[in-house]
Design a protein around this motif. Structure first.
Motif, PDB file in Angstrom:
ATOM      1  N   ARG A  12      52.119  33.913 -34.110  1.00 23.47           N
ATOM      2  CA  ARG A  12      52.308  33.284 -35.402  1.00 23.47           C
ATOM      3  C   ARG A  12      53.640  31.843 -35.197  1.00 23.47           C
ATOM      4  N   ASP A  13      54.484  32.564 -34.174  1.00 20.75           N
ATOM      5  CA  ASP A  13      55.508  30.955 -34.131  1.00 20.75           C
ATOM      6  C   ASP A  13      55.283  30.590 -32.961  1.00 20.75           C
ATOM      7  N   VAL A  38      50.799  33.857 -18.933  1.00 18.04           N
ATOM      8  CA  VAL A  38      49.625  34.643 -19.363  1.00 18.04           C
ATOM      9  C   VAL A  38      49.662  35.153 -20.740  1.00 18.04           C
ATOM     10  N   ARG A  39      50.977  35.187 -21.047  1.00 17.75           N
ATOM     11  CA  ARG A  39      51.490  36.285 -22.060  1.00 17.75           C
ATOM     12  C   ARG A  39      50.998  35.599 -23.255  1.00 17.75           C
ATOM     13  N   ARG A  45      44.631  32.753 -27.757  1.00 19.36           N
ATOM     14  CA  ARG A  45      43.305  33.331 -27.517  1.00 19.36           C
ATOM     15  C   ARG A  45      43.241  34.862 -28.354  1.00 19.36           C
ATOM     16  N   MET A  46      44.059  35.515 -29.038  1.00 20.16           N
ATOM     17  CA  MET A  46      44.018  36.657 -29.281  1.00 20.16           C
ATOM     18  C   MET A  46      44.022  36.411 -30.718  1.00 20.16           C
ATOM     19  N   GLU A  47      44.916  35.612 -31.181  1.00 20.50           N
ATOM     20  CA  GLU A  47      45.747  35.231 -32.800  1.00 20.50           C
ATOM     21  C   GLU A  47      44.145  33.839 -33.059  1.00 20.50           C
ATOM     22  N   LEU A  55      43.919  44.430 -34.569  1.00 19.38           N
ATOM     23  CA  LEU A  55      44.198  45.249 -33.850  1.00 19.38           C
ATOM     24  C   LEU A  55      45.275  45.362 -34.562  1.00 19.38           C
ATOM     25  N   GLU A  56      45.792  45.425 -35.715  1.00 17.83           N
ATOM     26  CA  GLU A  56      47.212  44.991 -36.785  1.00 17.83           C
ATOM     27  C   GLU A  56      46.307  45.715 -37.283  1.00 17.83           C
TER      28      GLU A  56
END
Length: 65
Positions: A12-13, A38-39, A45-47, A55-56
């Motif tokens: 988110r940042d 990559v991270r 992409r996950m967000e 996941l949260e």
């Protein structure tokens, strides 16, 4: 040495994403740069797909009990 950052914060940042990539470039090590890129790509992409929220939710303590 890279500082560990929580995935939810990183997702988110945008400033934190830039800092992670900038710090990796500052090392001059191709492997560090690759890992940072990559991270950030994976987290973004996950967000975008909502996987980060899922996941949260799964890792949060169950308040119903």
């Amino acid at each position: 040495m890279r500082q560990k950052m929580r995935d939810d914060h990183l997702a988110r940042d945008i400033s934190a994403q830039l800092k992670l990539i900038s710090d990796a470039y500052a090392t001059g090590a191709a492997s560090e740069i690759d890992q940072a890129l990559v991270r950030v790509v994976e987290i973004r992409r996950m967000e975008k797909t909502g996987l980060q929220d899922l996941l949260e939710d799964c890792s949060a303590p169950d308040d119903a009990e």
